[in-house]
Design an enzyme around this catalytic site. Structure first.
Site, PDB file in Angstrom:
ATOM      1  N   CYS A 146      14.026  19.193   8.392  1.00  0.00           N
ATOM      2  CA  CYS A 146      13.033  19.033   9.454  1.00  0.00           C
ATOM      3  C   CYS A 146      13.186  17.752  10.276  1.00  0.00           C
ATOM      4  CB  CYS A 146      11.631  19.108   8.884  1.00  0.00           C
ATOM      5  SG  CYS A 146      11.302  17.835   7.658  1.00  0.00           S
TER       6      CYS A 146
ATOM      7  N   SER B 274      -2.690  -4.857  -9.132  1.00  0.00           N
ATOM      8  CA  SER B 274      -3.496  -3.832  -9.797  1.00  0.00           C
ATOM      9  C   SER B 274      -4.720  -4.469 -10.479  1.00  0.00           C
ATOM     10  CB  SER B 274      -2.644  -3.111 -10.840  1.00  0.00           C
ATOM     11  OG  SER B 274      -3.384  -2.114 -11.470  1.00  0.00           O
TER      12      SER B 274
ATOM     13  N   THR C 242       0.824  -1.211   0.000  1.00  0.00           N
ATOM     14  CA  THR C 242       0.000   0.000   0.000  1.00  0.00           C
ATOM     15  C   THR C 242       0.860   1.265   0.000  1.00  0.00           C
ATOM     16  OG1 THR C 242      -1.641  -1.247   1.234  1.00  0.00           O
ATOM     17  CG2 THR C 242      -1.933   1.127   1.198  1.00  0.00           C
TER      18      THR C 242
ATOM     19  N   ALA D 187      -0.889   4.592  -7.010  1.00  0.00           N
ATOM     20  CA  ALA D 187      -1.834   5.477  -6.309  1.00  0.00           C
ATOM     21  C   ALA D 187      -3.014   5.920  -7.172  1.00  0.00           C
ATOM     22  CB  ALA D 187      -1.107   6.697  -5.737  1.00  0.00           C
TER      23      ALA D 187
ATOM     24  N   HIS E  27      -8.283   3.506 -10.827  1.00  0.00           N
ATOM     25  CA  HIS E  27      -8.523   3.269 -12.253  1.00  0.00           C
ATOM     26  C   HIS E  27     -10.014   3.270 -12.554  1.00  0.00           C
ATOM     27  CE1 HIS E  27      -4.299   2.155 -12.797  1.00  0.00           C
ATOM     28  NE2 HIS E  27      -4.399   1.409 -11.711  1.00  0.00           N
TER      29      HIS E  27
ATOM     30  N   ARG F  92       4.152  -5.955  -6.202  1.00  0.00           N
ATOM     31  CA  ARG F  92       2.743  -6.342  -6.360  1.00  0.00           C
ATOM     32  C   ARG F  92       2.653  -7.840  -6.081  1.00  0.00           C
ATOM     33  NH1 ARG F  92       4.938  -4.338 -10.955  1.00  0.00           N
ATOM     34  NH2 ARG F  92       4.167  -2.490 -11.999  1.00  0.00           N
TER      35      ARG F  92
ATOM     36  N   LYS G 135       0.088  -2.524 -17.100  1.00  0.00           N
ATOM     37  CA  LYS G 135      -0.355  -1.236 -17.617  1.00  0.00           C
ATOM     38  C   LYS G 135       0.776  -0.392 -18.179  1.00  0.00           C
ATOM     39  CE  LYS G 135      -4.564  -0.813 -14.915  1.00  0.00           C
ATOM     40  NZ  LYS G 135      -4.329  -1.924 -13.952  1.00  0.00           N
TER      41      LYS G 135
ATOM     42  N   CYS H 159      13.668  18.940   0.195  1.00  0.00           N
ATOM     43  CA  CYS H 159      14.896  18.636   0.929  1.00  0.00           C
ATOM     44  C   CYS H 159      14.845  17.240   1.539  1.00  0.00           C
ATOM     45  CB  CYS H 159      15.202  19.703   1.982  1.00  0.00           C
ATOM     46  SG  CYS H 159      14.268  19.530   3.506  1.00  0.00           S
TER      47      CYS H 159
ATOM     48  N   ILE I 261      -4.094  -9.771  -4.915  1.00  0.00           N
ATOM     49  CA  ILE I 261      -4.583  -8.392  -5.037  1.00  0.00           C
ATOM     50  C   ILE I 261      -3.452  -7.512  -5.567  1.00  0.00           C
ATOM     51  CG2 ILE I 261      -5.828  -6.518  -3.911  1.00  0.00           C
ATOM     52  CD1 ILE I 261      -7.319  -9.201  -3.785  1.00  0.00           C
TER      53      ILE I 261
END
Lengths: 419, 482, 128
Positions: free
Chosen positions: B444, B339, B41, B46, B49, B312, B251, B439, B337
């Site tokens: 941070c 795509s 995940t 992302a 479809h 995948r 794809k 960056c 599971i």
């Protein structure tokens, strides 16, 4: 309404603020960290100030000279304050900033100076194959953890890139008890100053692998870096077979370059130079946006802080001139172009409406050269020439030109020729 | 005794957990990772479809088109990020145009709600950077883009709100089927009893199934995909997802605009022996660059900020395998599971519950179920008035921690202490994008480390990057001998 | 024996200096290069820069240096001495942290002011 807002309180911003204040201007400096001095605070090694003070200082000492003067002149400043946005209207700038103490506020200024420094290239910006374990860290981040916070990021260290930060960190990690197994540099020459090769690597028998790069990264059980592979590369930087060396390390420090931080220019219509990765400027350090100035590492990455200071003092003078209306535009300008063997040049534009005594041009060579002539042409005519024993990309070069010799129509080209 | 134990807290396990919480059942979710959505995940295209691609009659076709619709409802209920970009499948010549026509037919049979052709001129008008060689385009307006882990977080958080319990760092080591129930052993010591098991373990599905079944009806083959991410400063380079024509490898390499303006380019598609190895390679990333150039002109590769790979979990049949065990009633496989798994996830959950488990015949509805999570959007995307109001309540909204993504101290603290909070650098990055910008955390990370240390009341020396052993620091200078 | 060539490390310029058996130095751009070459031949020295522990929450480490170059072979020993020190009170830049380290006659001094400042977050500095 402020006359000048300076963004960033490192070497560059401090110098601009001091210079403009001394010239009687009203200036406010905004710093996002809790201290002034910027990156100098973590550069605890020596080698700063030879040009400006003719003495050798450490980073914090060098910064402190300017901070003391800054405080003495009672210049206004905000700490712990991040600038979020700069907007331009016809006559002034509007700066949005945010802090815990005062929330989000807007101020207006007649001129803005960007002195936000640079950021480090990270693993993502180069193609480094392999897994994604923890332990691949930029050298500057590790330097901050080590020198300011007192934390060690690893015990067995390898360094990719022979830039000065990488070399300096090789020595620092060694002195604090880590094993430093080597430094790999993809180019056939070092990107750091020679003195740093001698006193950071040679002094501690740390090997430097020139024409080598990291071609694999492996993670251990706990998703911590376990080993890396380096390989020799050919002249096109492709790895050569059967040259692989494996190093068992828990840390790979990256010293693969700095990029000017110009994120604040994103909403402004600033013309950007793809070579410097920063705004194009004229000789007054003014960007294509009227009243917006830029200097220090956010303009071009310097190898010596002394040059940042000197450049920023010049920029400070120019901003003051701008406010005194001595920098009016009459559309007479020419471009300055990097020619043969020149990586980039600043300024990129020469504006004839504003003529100080000399035109100072900074540039970097594209490759290591010996016995070189710096040549400046205009319309195929040589207008300047200077001999230089060595040219290395790691060192910025500066020349001074006389305005009176230049015509106002043809672009100016700078090239390097090996004798 | 649990009614259901879900193994795996990826997008599939999370959507199933949420659907289960609509009933009066006792549910636990186990995941071997220290966070929700940490494997498949976390690293995929992302994309939601439209359903133009799967073979008609396949489970994939049915669940993809259904799932796509369900995302709009999830956006409403769970405040997930959803970029309604639409997509273009491009053809470069007559042969490809014939294949495009096949896709058009597939879209029709699969009942994709909206799809139409564009000629090359119109396509170039809409997408100025599309490849000059494109001759025809199949436009798919229902294609959307999200952040898969945020969807998983939202579903899991909602499931927890409605009574589900989640146990992280819980590796299933043994499953003992009894007549009435199963015993699940976790980390070699803890035992849970449950009436039903839902195996949503992604790449480890066959390993889990092998603990129960004598013959596992599938084998998971890891198929690796490598990607590049471009900085959000390239926002608008493309506004639609650009697909090449599909091949037997899947794809193909896509160019995908993302919710926050970044552009994602990839993936490769390569079967690998080690299904947990997510390393990148020179060859893979080269392949991505070369093939992306067939979709668009002048791709700003200079703005690459990150590369990564994901796996995948493909199986031989090429379709999803969502069935109850023939021999062990109450053990449910949710395998294969790959795509369009992300798109299908909410439909997979409904299909499993309604059509495979037939849960409505067995369980009572949970009348207290609340489907809504009101997640506050990023502080710096809120209106000025709202920002001022929040700043009055909490000054920490004024302290910018991540300069690139403009994330404030208060948001970091919420990500640490929230319902599904995290105390690792990577966990915080996943939740609120701290360090996801230009960056890549250079500025941070130290600030986030200090906040985790303060909020969790632990020494900086104990702050971790992601899981148990990878602490940021090996010691303190001048104190610890190395 | 003949000549020996070094890179002078006194300043970032990095001159290539050559010294012969008679201690004649060439290639240097300034007098410091001559001195460096002679020292490097007889008794190589380096300035040591590092940090020391403090009891200050806002500055758990503070930077220091040897006031003058110390013999190269003493660097690791000097590190050990410096690592033993913990500073507990406010100090100015240039203040001595260790006097006459390892009997070299050279002091270790602070290169940064050490100021306790626990409420930095709320600072505003506007004169008007």
């Amino acid at each position: 309404m402020r006359e000048i807002v300076v963004i960033g309180g490192g070497a560059s911003g401090l110098a601009v603020a001091l210079e403009t204040k001394k010239r009687g201007r009203d200036v406010l400096l905004i710093e996002r960290e809790e201290d002034l001095g910027g990156i100098l605070n973590q550069c605890i090694h020596n080698g700063f100030g030879l040009e400006v003070f003719e003495e050798e200082y450490t980073g914090p000492e060098y910064a402190n000279k300017y901070i003391e003067e800054f405080l003495k002149l009672d210049i206004d400043y905000h700490l712990n304050t991040t600038v979020l946005k700069i907007e331009k209207t016809n006559n002034y700038f509007e700066i949005t900033m945010s802090s815990k103490a005062r929330g989000i506020e807007k101020i207006k200024a007649k001129a803005v100076v960007i002195s936000t420094g640079s950021y480090e290239r990270s693993r993502g910006s180069i193609i480094m194959p392999g897994e994604r374990p923890y332990g691949v860290i930029t050298a500057g981040s590790a330097q901050r953890y080590l020198n300011i916070d007192g934390y060690m990021v690893g015990k067995r260290v390898f360094i990719l890139g022979s830039g000065d930060i990488g070399l300096i960190m090789a020595r620092r990690m060694f002195l604090e008890g880590a094993k430093v197994l080597g430094v790999a540099e993809i180019m056939p020459y070092s990107n750091g100053l020679t003195r740093n090769i001698v006193q950071c690597l040679d002094d501690f028998d740390i090997p430097l692998y020139l024409s080598h790069t990291v071609t694999d990264v492996k993670s251990g059980e706990s998703n911590r870096l376990e080993s890396i592979v380096i390989q020799k590369v050919d002249e096109n930087f492709n790895p050569i077979e059967n040259t692989a060396k494996v190093f068992e390390v828990d840390t790979l420090l990256l010293s693969i370059g700095l990029i000017p931080d110009i994120a604040l220019l994103d909403n402004l219509e600033v013309v950007v130079d793809s070579l410097t990765k920063s705004a194009k400027i004229n000789q007054a350090y003014e960007t294509s946006v009227r009243g917006l100035f830029i200097c220090g590492n956010s303009l071009q990455v310097h190898d010596l802080v002394d040059n940042v200071t000197l450049e920023s003092i010049r920029a400070g003078k120019c901003v003051s001139d701008y406010l005194e209306k001595k920098l009016e535009k009459n559309n007479e300008s020419i471009d300055i172009i990097p020619g043969k063997n020149v990586g980039y040049v600043t300024p990129q534009v020469l504006d004839f409406s504003w003529s100080p005594k000399e035109l100072i041009i900074s540039f970097r060579g594209k490759k290591k050269m010996e016995k070189t002539k710096i040549k400046v042409f205009q319309n195929n005519e040589l207008v300047f020439e200077k001999f230089k024993q060595f040219i290395v990309p790691a060192e910025m070069e500066t020349i001074k030109l006389d305005y009176s010799k230049l015509n106002k129509f043809d672009e100016l080209g700078i090239s390097l020729e090996e004798l | 005794m649990f009614d259901y134990i879900v193994i795996g807290a990826g997008i599939v396990g999370s959507t199933i957990a949420r659907e289960l919480s609509r009933y009066q059942v006792k549910v636990k979710v186990l995941d071997k990772e220290n966070d929700v959505a940490n494997v498949q995940t976390l690293a995929n295209s992302a994309i939601i479809h439209s359903g133009h691609n799967p073979d008609p009659d396949s489970l994939k076709a049915k669940l993809c088109v259904w799932g796509n619709k369900l995302y709009e409802k999830m956006e409403e209920e769970l405040s997930i990020p959803l970029l309604k970009s639409g997509a273009y499948v491009v053809a470069h010549n007559k042969t490809e145009e014939e294949k495009l026509a096949e896709l058009y037919e597939t879209a029709k049979i699969n009942k994709v709600p909206e799809f139409y052709y564009l000629d090359s001129q119109e396509a170039k008008k809409q997408e100025p950077n599309i490849s000059k060689n494109v001759t025809k385009v199949l436009s798919l307006p229902t294609t959307k883009v999200t952040y898969p882990w945020e969807v998983a977080f939202a579903c899991m958080e909602n499931a927890i709100m409605n009574g589900v319990s989640l146990q992280k760092n819980a590796l299933v080591t043994k499953i003992i089927p009894n007549n009435e129930y199963f015993e699940i052993e976790v980390n070699g010591k803890q035992i849970f009893k449950t009436k039903n098991i839902i195996n949503a373990a992604g790449v480890a599905c066959d390993d889990i199934a092998g603990m129960v079944e004598k013959e596992v009806p599938y084998k998971v083959h890891g198929r690796k995909g490598e990607y590049f991410v471009l900085d959000k400063r390239v926002k608008g380079f493309v506004n639609h997802v650009l697909y090449p024509l599909p091949s037997d490898k899947g794809k193909g390499v896509l160019i995908t605009p993302q919710f926050h303006g970044n552009i994602l380019i990839g993936p490769t598609s390569e079967y690998v022996d080690d299904k947990f190895n997510v390393s990148t390679s020179f060859e893979g990333l080269d392949y991505v660059k070369t093939h992306a150039k067939e979709l668009a002109e002048n791709i700003p590769f200079n703005d690459i900020i990150r590369s990564f790979a994901g796996i995948r979990s493909s199986i031989e049949s090429g379709d999803f395998y969502i069935e109850e065990s023939k021999e062990f009633k109450g053990f449910y496989h949710v395998a294969g599971i790959d795509s369009p798994g992300l798109t299908s996830a909410p439909a997979i959950a409904l299909y499993l519950l309604k059509e495979v488990i037939k849960i409505d015949k067995k369980q009572k509805i949970n009348k207290d179920f609340n489907p809504i999570i009101r997640k506050q959007r990023e502080f710096h995307s809120l209106s000025k008035e709202k920002q001022i109001e929040l700043l009055k309540e909490d000054a920490r909204y004024g302290n910018i921690i991540c300069k690139c993504e403009k994330i404030t101290e208060k948001e970091v603290i919420d990500a640490i202490n929230g319902e599904l909070g995290s105390d690792t650098i990577k966990g915080i990055k996943k939740r609120i994008r701290v360090g996801a910008g230009l960056c890549q955390g250079g500025y941070c990370e130290e600030k986030v480390m200090r906040l985790i240390s303060r909020e969790k009341n632990i020494s900086p020396l104990d702050v971790k990057y992601d899981d148990k052993a990878s602490k940021l620091f090996v010691g303190e200078t001048k104190v610890n001998k190395l | 024996m003949g000549k020996k060539t070094f890179t002078c490390i006194v300043c970032p310029r990095g001159c290539r200096v050559t010294i012969d058996d008679n201690m004649n130095v060439t290639g240097n751009k300034c007098l410091r290069g001559e001195k460096y070459a002679r020292t490097e031949m007889t008794n190589p020295t380096r300035i040591l820069t590092t940090t020391v522990k403090t009891t200050f929450k806002n500055m758990p480490r503070v930077s220091v240096k040897t006031e003058e170059p110390i013999p190269k072979e003493l660097i690791m020993q000097a590190m050990e001495e410096i690592n033993k020190v913990t500073i507990k009170e406010q100090k100015k830049i240039g203040d001595i942290v260790i006097e006459n380290i390892l009997d070299t006659g050279i002091n270790v001094i602070l290169t940064k002011p050490l100021i306790r400042n626990e409420v930095k977050n709320e600072e505003v500095h506007l004169s008007n």
